[in-house]
Design an enzyme around this catalytic site. Structure first.
Site, PDB file in Angstrom:
ATOM      1  N   LYS A  36     -70.256  70.567  64.799  1.00 31.11           N
ATOM      2  CA  LYS A  36     -70.290  71.864  64.113  1.00 31.11           C
ATOM      3  C   LYS A  36     -71.498  72.698  64.536  1.00 31.11           C
ATOM      4  O   LYS A  36     -71.383  73.922  64.712  1.00 31.11           O
ATOM      5  CB  LYS A  36     -70.300  71.617  62.601  1.00 31.11           C
ATOM      6  N   PHE A  57     -70.615  63.291  56.040  1.00 26.25           N
ATOM      7  CA  PHE A  57     -69.305  63.557  55.433  1.00 26.25           C
ATOM      8  C   PHE A  57     -68.234  63.726  56.513  1.00 26.25           C
ATOM      9  O   PHE A  57     -68.380  64.541  57.418  1.00 26.25           O
ATOM     10  CB  PHE A  57     -69.398  64.817  54.564  1.00 26.25           C
ATOM     11  N   GLN A  58     -67.170  62.963  56.417  1.00 28.30           N
ATOM     12  CA  GLN A  58     -66.047  62.977  57.373  1.00 28.30           C
ATOM     13  C   GLN A  58     -66.505  62.783  58.819  1.00 28.30           C
ATOM     14  O   GLN A  58     -65.998  63.405  59.743  1.00 28.30           O
ATOM     15  CB  GLN A  58     -65.203  64.244  57.212  1.00 28.30           C
ATOM     16  N   GLU A 109     -51.761  66.146  60.775  1.00 27.08           N
ATOM     17  CA  GLU A 109     -52.263  66.266  62.144  1.00 27.08           C
ATOM     18  C   GLU A 109     -51.425  65.511  63.165  1.00 27.08           C
ATOM     19  O   GLU A 109     -51.372  65.878  64.343  1.00 27.08           O
ATOM     20  CB  GLU A 109     -53.727  65.806  62.227  1.00 27.08           C
ATOM     21  N   MET A 169     -32.520  49.615  63.803  1.00 29.63           N
ATOM     22  CA  MET A 169     -32.806  48.795  64.975  1.00 29.63           C
ATOM     23  C   MET A 169     -33.441  47.465  64.562  1.00 29.63           C
ATOM     24  O   MET A 169     -33.149  46.415  65.142  1.00 29.63           O
ATOM     25  CB  MET A 169     -33.729  49.549  65.951  1.00 29.63           C
TER      26      MET A 169
HETATM   27  C1  LIG Z   1     -44.345  54.177  63.703  1.00 27.15           C
HETATM   28  C2  LIG Z   1     -43.387  53.052  63.919  1.00 27.15           C
HETATM   29  N1  LIG Z   1     -43.257  52.117  62.972  1.00 27.15           N
HETATM   30  C3  LIG Z   1     -42.375  51.100  63.143  1.00 27.15           C
HETATM   31  C4  LIG Z   1     -41.618  51.025  64.285  1.00 27.15           C
HETATM   32  C5  LIG Z   1     -40.662  49.878  64.505  1.00 27.15           C
HETATM   33  N2  LIG Z   1     -39.300  50.387  64.544  1.00 27.15           N
HETATM   34  C6  LIG Z   1     -38.603  50.496  65.698  1.00 27.15           C
HETATM   35  S1  LIG Z   1     -37.053  51.068  65.470  1.00 27.15           S
HETATM   36  C7  LIG Z   1     -37.273  51.138  63.801  1.00 27.15           C
HETATM   37  C8  LIG Z   1     -36.142  51.563  62.900  1.00 27.15           C
HETATM   38  C9  LIG Z   1     -36.104  53.004  62.684  1.00 27.15           C
HETATM   39  O1  LIG Z   1     -35.159  53.270  61.682  1.00 27.15           O
HETATM   40  P1  LIG Z   1     -34.356  54.618  61.655  1.00 27.15           P
HETATM   41  O2  LIG Z   1     -35.257  55.764  61.904  1.00 27.15           O
HETATM   42  O3  LIG Z   1     -33.557  54.674  60.402  1.00 27.15           O
HETATM   43  O4  LIG Z   1     -33.433  54.520  62.943  1.00 27.15           O
HETATM   44  P2  LIG Z   1     -32.156  53.599  63.275  1.00 27.15           P
HETATM   45  O5  LIG Z   1     -32.639  52.449  64.082  1.00 27.15           O
HETATM   46  O6  LIG Z   1     -31.527  53.192  61.983  1.00 27.15           O
HETATM   47  O7  LIG Z   1     -31.271  54.514  64.087  1.00 27.15           O
HETATM   48  C10 LIG Z   1     -38.555  50.724  63.441  1.00 27.15           C
HETATM   49  C11 LIG Z   1     -39.070  50.671  62.057  1.00 27.15           C
HETATM   50  C12 LIG Z   1     -41.807  52.034  65.255  1.00 27.15           C
HETATM   51  N3  LIG Z   1     -41.117  52.063  66.391  1.00 27.15           N
HETATM   52  N4  LIG Z   1     -42.697  53.022  65.050  1.00 27.15           N
END
Ligand SMILES: Cc1ncc(C[n+]2csc(CCOP(=O)(O)OP(=O)(O)O)c2C)c(N)n1
Length: 566
Positions: A161, A111-112, A49, A469
């Protein structure tokens, strides 16, 4: 005419002009999925979803029309909360329909069952629990009205529902009557005049264009104002494409990973004209040190934005497009009465910064493959109106920094599902998602949806084997103590995974193969394509303003003396 609540709901969506919706059925929403079989609305069956919500967002961003998603109660509803929150933060108009347990058993832990209206209240502009099938057409009209007017945003209609099964007498309301909801769209005449006066005195002005420009479809009008005044423009992450990057007055993206000129122009400005932007912490850095000499004109449809972070000298509540039109008139009148300050020295200064501090590219012939090079090649080997969709992380910042956005509505966030939604809304356009290997693993299952529905999106994974990052922050601010950021370059095998999902998969690890693979991917039109670009994990995003630091302390790429383009 007597209809069930479910039939009335589908008919109301048709009356609103809905052509496509994204969703996944379950017990509580079953009655509504039945009349959908006979409807003109195309339904796209997602695999999770959250995907439905992000697809609705991508559709809305690309087309300017509200996106629609429909899911069941309990876990169906909670799975879409992330997309609701995202749409709320980014002001994206989406309408989400959720099934709910029967009204007669709400509160019995049925339920749900979950309190969907309670859970989503802080992340929707408004939400409704339907308690009488007779209300459905009115509520659907109100929902679309609220989502798309004023500051756009997500709304949710929760339908028990038994209400879906209840009979009602069909009608379609001619008007929407919401006495407590009347957004101000026209700017106050005196404030507009004051704004024009301030603009005439400014010697170092910057237009700080935010996502509101795109939401109000004001890109054309903004261009008129810029060409009339000669004011340079920065476009925030949410506003990339709102003003063409190839225009000589475009300075590009400001903020934590903005380019030197965009960041520093704001710091040195004596006037910021903030149009549909919200002084986000990623733009301002340390608020107390942000643009210390600048007077502020702040235009926003949402009165709560004015003074939220920085007190404006001239606050203007109104729709960006209408206010900019009014500003164009006021500026023209003001200029006919007196001479405006010269911007020559300011333009020269900006040009000098651009020449001295361009974005750099440090690709060696034999590799390793640099992520920035992949972005540059994608940019240079796709049509100018390609829609670019990104995840969150380094890849997102490189894409936003380096792409040349010359058309509005071509830059969207939320990766694979948003790319699918954008392609559904704009099937004639090329849609490339630039994703990280971490992000890809969060929503990739929607490529099964894309294959099944023949939605030929293209995904470039910048596979650096890390949550890049986060790794960058640990390297720079936690003394290279890497905690839980390693992913592996080949677990999963992205090519095999792509193929298993019905896509074409390619792998590229040498700079020589980048362009040929992009061109091959561009040719494929009957299924999604995934390209696993194995890029150098050591690359960091520069420039960078450390979190909470002053924008004056911007850190440039250590390689910035090497050759490269702006
Ligand atoms: C749902 C979610 N979980 C965690 C984060 C924290 N976060 C920010 S950037 C990042 C790294 C993402 O890694 P990747 O997709 O490999 O991208 P890269 O930075 O290596 O280009 C994370 C985990 C986020 N922004 N969103």
């Amino acid at each position: 005419m007597q209809l069930t609540g479910a039939q009335a709901l589908i008919k109301s969506l048709e009356m609103e002009g809905v052509e496509v919706m994204f969703g996944l059925p379950g017990g509580a929403i079953l009655p509504v999925y039945d009349p959908l079989i006979d409807s003109s609305i195309r339904h796209i069956l997602v695999r999770h979803e959250q995907g439905a919500g992000h697809m609705a967002e991508g559709y809305a961003d690309a087309t300017g029309r509200p996106g629609v998603a429909m899911v069941t109660s309990g876990p169906g509803a909670t799975n879409i909360v992330t997309a609701l929150c995202d749409a709320y933060m980014d002001s994206v108009p989406i309408v989400v329909i959720t099934g709910q347990v029967a009204y007669s058993v709400i509160g019995t832990d049925a339920f749900q069952e979950c309190d969907t209206v309670g859970i989503t209240m802080p992340v929707t502009k408004h939400n409704w629990l339907v308690t009488d099938a007779q209300d459905i057409p009115r509520i659907v009209r109100e929902a679309f009205h609220v989502a798309t007017t004023g500051r756009p945003g997500p709304v949710l209609v929760d339908v028990p529902k038994d209400i879906s099964n209840q009979m009602m007498e069909w009608y379609w309301p001619d008007t929407v009557d919401l006495p407590g909801y009347k957004p101000t769209v026209r700017g106050h005449a005196k404030q507009i005049k004051d704004a024009a006066r301030l603009m005439g005195e400014a010697e170092r002005p910057v237009i700080y264009a935010g996502g509101g420009i795109l939401k109000s479809r004001a890109a054309e009008t903004l261009r008129e104002l810029v060409e009339l005044t000669g004011f340079p423009v920065v476009t925030t992450l949410m506003a990339r494409g709102a003003f063409p990057d190839d225009h000589e007055l475009c300075l590009g993206m400001p903020g934590m990973h903005g380019n030197y000129t965009a960041v520093t122009s704001m710091q040195r400005a004596d006037l910021l004209v903030a149009l549909g932007s919200r002084f986000d912490d990623r733009v301002t850095g340390k608020v107390g040190a942000f643009a210390p000499d600048a007077k502020i004109i702040h235009v926003d449809i949402d009165p709560a934005e004015l003074g939220k972070v920085r007190r404006p000298d001239v606050p203007i509540v109104g729709d960006c497009r209408l206010v900019i039109e009014e500003l164009v008139h006021a500026v023209t009148a003001d200029r006919s009465k007196r001479k405006w300050a010269s911007l020559k020295a300011w333009h020269t200064q900006l040009r000098e910064w651009q020449d001295r501090f361009p974005l750099v590219l440090d690709q060696h012939e034999d590799g390793p493959l640099k992520p920035q090079f992949v972005i540059d090649m994608l940019r240079d080997h796709t049509p100018d109106d390609t829609i670019v969709v990104s995840g969150v992380g380094q890849h997102q910042m490189w894409a936003s920094q380096r792409w040349r956005f010359n058309y509005p509505y071509t830059w969207i966030n939320s990766a694979v599902p948003a790319a699918i939604g954008a392609k559904v809304g704009k099937p004639e356009r090329l849609v490339w998602a630039v994703d990280g290997d971490g992000c890809f693993q969060m929503t990739a299952q929607e490529l099964v949806t894309a294959s099944a529905e023949r939605i030929p999106v293209k995904i470039a994974i910048l596979n650096n084997a890390y949550l890049g990052m986060v790794r960058q922050w640990q390297e720079l601010f936690y003394e290279e103590r890497y905690s839980e950021v390693y992913l592996s370059p080949d677990l999963p095998d992205y090519v095999k995974w792509a193929e298993a999902m019905g896509c074409v998969g390619f792998r590229v690890d040498h700079p020589d193969d980048v362009v040929a693979t992009i061109e091959k991917a561009n040719e494929i039109d009957d299924r999604p394509v995934v390209v696993d670009f194995r890029v150098d994990y050591r690359e960091k995003v520069y420039p960078m303003v450390p979190a909470g630091g002053s924008n004056d302390d911007i850190i440039l790429d250590p390689a910035h003396d090497k050759p490269g383009g702006r």
